[in-house]
Design a protein around this motif. Structure first.
Motif, PDB file in Angstrom:
ATOM      1  N   ALA A  45       0.829  -1.208   0.000  1.00  0.00           N
ATOM      2  CA  ALA A  45       0.000   0.000   0.000  1.00  0.00           C
ATOM      3  C   ALA A  45       0.864   1.259   0.000  1.00  0.00           C
ATOM      4  O   ALA A  45       0.581   2.218  -0.731  1.00  0.00           O
ATOM      5  CB  ALA A  45      -0.920  -0.006   1.221  1.00  0.00           C
ATOM      6  N   VAL A  46       1.906   1.264   0.806  1.00  0.00           N
ATOM      7  CA  VAL A  46       2.808   2.415   0.858  1.00  0.00           C
ATOM      8  C   VAL A  46       3.501   2.594  -0.490  1.00  0.00           C
ATOM      9  O   VAL A  46       3.634   3.718  -0.993  1.00  0.00           O
ATOM     10  CB  VAL A  46       3.846   2.236   1.987  1.00  0.00           C
ATOM     11  N   ALA A  47       3.927   1.492  -1.103  1.00  0.00           N
ATOM     12  CA  ALA A  47       4.595   1.577  -2.402  1.00  0.00           C
ATOM     13  C   ALA A  47       3.659   2.133  -3.467  1.00  0.00           C
ATOM     14  O   ALA A  47       4.033   3.037  -4.232  1.00  0.00           O
ATOM     15  CB  ALA A  47       5.102   0.192  -2.809  1.00  0.00           C
ATOM     16  N   ALA A  48       2.443   1.616  -3.525  1.00  0.00           N
ATOM     17  CA  ALA A  48       1.495   2.064  -4.550  1.00  0.00           C
ATOM     18  C   ALA A  48       1.179   3.546  -4.414  1.00  0.00           C
ATOM     19  O   ALA A  48       1.052   4.265  -5.415  1.00  0.00           O
ATOM     20  CB  ALA A  48       0.213   1.242  -4.464  1.00  0.00           C
ATOM     21  N   ALA A  49       1.065   4.029  -3.187  1.00  0.00           N
ATOM     22  CA  ALA A  49       0.742   5.436  -2.962  1.00  0.00           C
ATOM     23  C   ALA A  49       1.889   6.361  -3.346  1.00  0.00           C
ATOM     24  O   ALA A  49       1.682   7.557  -3.543  1.00  0.00           O
ATOM     25  CB  ALA A  49       0.367   5.663  -1.497  1.00  0.00           C
ATOM     26  N   GLY A  77      -3.871   1.689   3.520  1.00  0.00           N
ATOM     27  CA  GLY A  77      -3.800   1.675   2.074  1.00  0.00           C
ATOM     28  C   GLY A  77      -4.854   2.570   1.435  1.00  0.00           C
ATOM     29  O   GLY A  77      -4.569   3.317   0.493  1.00  0.00           O
ATOM     30  N   THR A  78      -6.079   2.517   1.962  1.00  0.00           N
ATOM     31  CA  THR A  78      -7.156   3.361   1.439  1.00  0.00           C
ATOM     32  C   THR A  78      -6.829   4.832   1.619  1.00  0.00           C
ATOM     33  O   THR A  78      -7.006   5.650   0.705  1.00  0.00           O
ATOM     34  CB  THR A  78      -8.474   3.023   2.154  1.00  0.00           C
ATOM     35  N   ARG A  79      -6.328   5.187   2.788  1.00  0.00           N
ATOM     36  CA  ARG A  79      -6.048   6.592   3.078  1.00  0.00           C
ATOM     37  C   ARG A  79      -4.847   7.107   2.291  1.00  0.00           C
ATOM     38  O   ARG A  79      -4.834   8.247   1.832  1.00  0.00           O
ATOM     39  CB  ARG A  79      -5.850   6.780   4.578  1.00  0.00           C
ATOM     40  N   LEU A  80      -3.847   6.272   2.135  1.00  0.00           N
ATOM     41  CA  LEU A  80      -2.684   6.690   1.352  1.00  0.00           C
ATOM     42  C   LEU A  80      -3.057   6.896  -0.115  1.00  0.00           C
ATOM     43  O   LEU A  80      -2.565   7.822  -0.764  1.00  0.00           O
ATOM     44  CB  LEU A  80      -1.573   5.645   1.462  1.00  0.00           C
ATOM     45  N   ALA A  81      -3.903   6.019  -0.646  1.00  0.00           N
ATOM     46  CA  ALA A  81      -4.336   6.170  -2.041  1.00  0.00           C
ATOM     47  C   ALA A  81      -5.073   7.489  -2.236  1.00  0.00           C
ATOM     48  O   ALA A  81      -4.865   8.200  -3.230  1.00  0.00           O
ATOM     49  CB  ALA A  81      -5.222   4.995  -2.442  1.00  0.00           C
TER      50      ALA A  81
END
Length: 345
Positions: A193-197, A269-273
């Motif tokens: 999630a951190v990587a995708a954001a 993950g949701t919040r980072l996106a």
């Protein structure tokens, strides 16, 4: 001594198969004991004196290893020491070949000057995350993490604009980041999630205990920083949640902890996106030529990831069955919220 010479050869052989110092120490720690970790650390440091330069990240791994390893004679008898050495060599010989990560190009003068600026930015980000980890007040941790994420977004955007559509001759690279036991599935989801954001892609290698994160170097730096910080915050929140559950007379188990961390990773993950989307929209308003640059970088990262890992598979989280753990993990992620804020001057 012949035994030591063979050990240096085995370490050099690991480098030829794509391993790096941190990777080797991690797998030895995962598979063997403290005495083996000490032995391999000493071998790596000794072999480095005869090795060629391999780039700043490799050098940083060696420096950290030297800091953590205090040289000295073995603390066991000769037979026990020899047994440990042979066990270590057996593991080194069995190491599989890994994907080649590549090494950075020689820095130009302009790149060196930009590196100094990046270093100052990363120092500010580290300071904010350290405060977020240390504070006992959720609202303060949220504000500090949000500021850090905003700086990370600006850091990535500024790098993209400076590099331009041609990327200044530097394409995406890859770093390996450890995903340690226990509860490594949830931790791998958090890292993904951190990587995708942050405009990167992560591929988890469960048997070897790491994820390979593909992206441009400035983005990889902030991915590692934020992932490490969020793990610290998650561990602190989990400890508090377990204490509250015990105080209420409810006994919590491994399933509670697994569910807690899985929910934490999902919510973060949701919040980072969302934060990443907001940062891109704000930047697009400021710089009309940004979106094509970011899009070209996304394509380059995806192509590099697919060339390195043509046969990836997906997996489902296991052991996420504790409702209380899921609820508490979601709440902890809300308190560790990272989102875009107005630009910092």
């Amino acid at each position: 001594m012949e035994l030591a010479r063979r050990g240096l050869e085995f370490v050099a052989g690991a480098w030829r198969r794509g391993w790096q110092p941190a990777d080797v120490v991690r797998i030895v720690r995962r598979e063997l004991d403290d005495v083996h970790e000490r032995l391999v650390s000493e071998l790596i440091l000794e072999q480095a004196a005869h090795d060629r330069p391999r780039g700043p990240r490799w050098a940083a791994q060696l420096a950290q290893l030297a800091e953590e390893t205090s040289p000295g004679p073995p603390r066991t008898d000769r037979f026990t020491h020899a047994t440990a050495v042979l066990e270590l060599y057996r593991l080194l010989l069995r190491l599989p070949t890994l994907e080649t990560l590549g090494e950075p190009l020689t820095q130009s003068h302009a790149r060196a000057e930009r590196a100094k600026s990046e270093s100052r930015m990363l120092t500010r980000i580290r300071a904010l995350l350290a405060k977020a980890e240390a504070t006992g007040f959720p609202d303060e941790a949220e504000a500090l993490s949000a500021k850090a994420q905003e700086l990370m977004a600006r850091h990535s955007i500024d790098e993209a604009l400076l590099a331009g559509p041609e990327q200044g001759g530097r394409g995406p690279t890859a770093w390996r980041i450890g995903v340690d036991q226990p509860y490594e599935q949830a931790k791998a989801v958090l890292l993904d999630a951190v990587a995708a954001a942050n405009h990167c892609r992560a591929v988890w290698n469960e048997p070897l205990g790491f994820s390979t994160v593909v992206g441009f170097e400035p983005d990889l730096e902030v991915v590692e920083l934020l992932y490490t910080s969020l793990l610290v915050q998650a561990t602190t929140a989990l400890t508090k949640a377990e204490a509250a559950q015990r105080a209420g007379g409810r006994r919590r188990t491994k399933t509670f902890r697994q569910s807690f961390l899985a929910a934490y990773a999902h919510r973060i993950g949701t919040r980072l996106a969302t934060a990443a989307e907001q940062a891109a929209e704000e930047a697009a308003t400021e710089a009309g030529g940004l979106l094509p640059v970011l899009a070209s970088r996304e394509v380059a990262v995806t192509e590099r990831m697919e060339s390195m890992f043509p046969d990836t598979t997906t997996t489902r989280l296991r052991g996420v069955t504790d409702a209380a753990g899921w609820t508490e993990g979601s709440r902890a992620a809300d308190r560790a919220e990272v989102r875009s804020r107005p630009r910092l001057d």
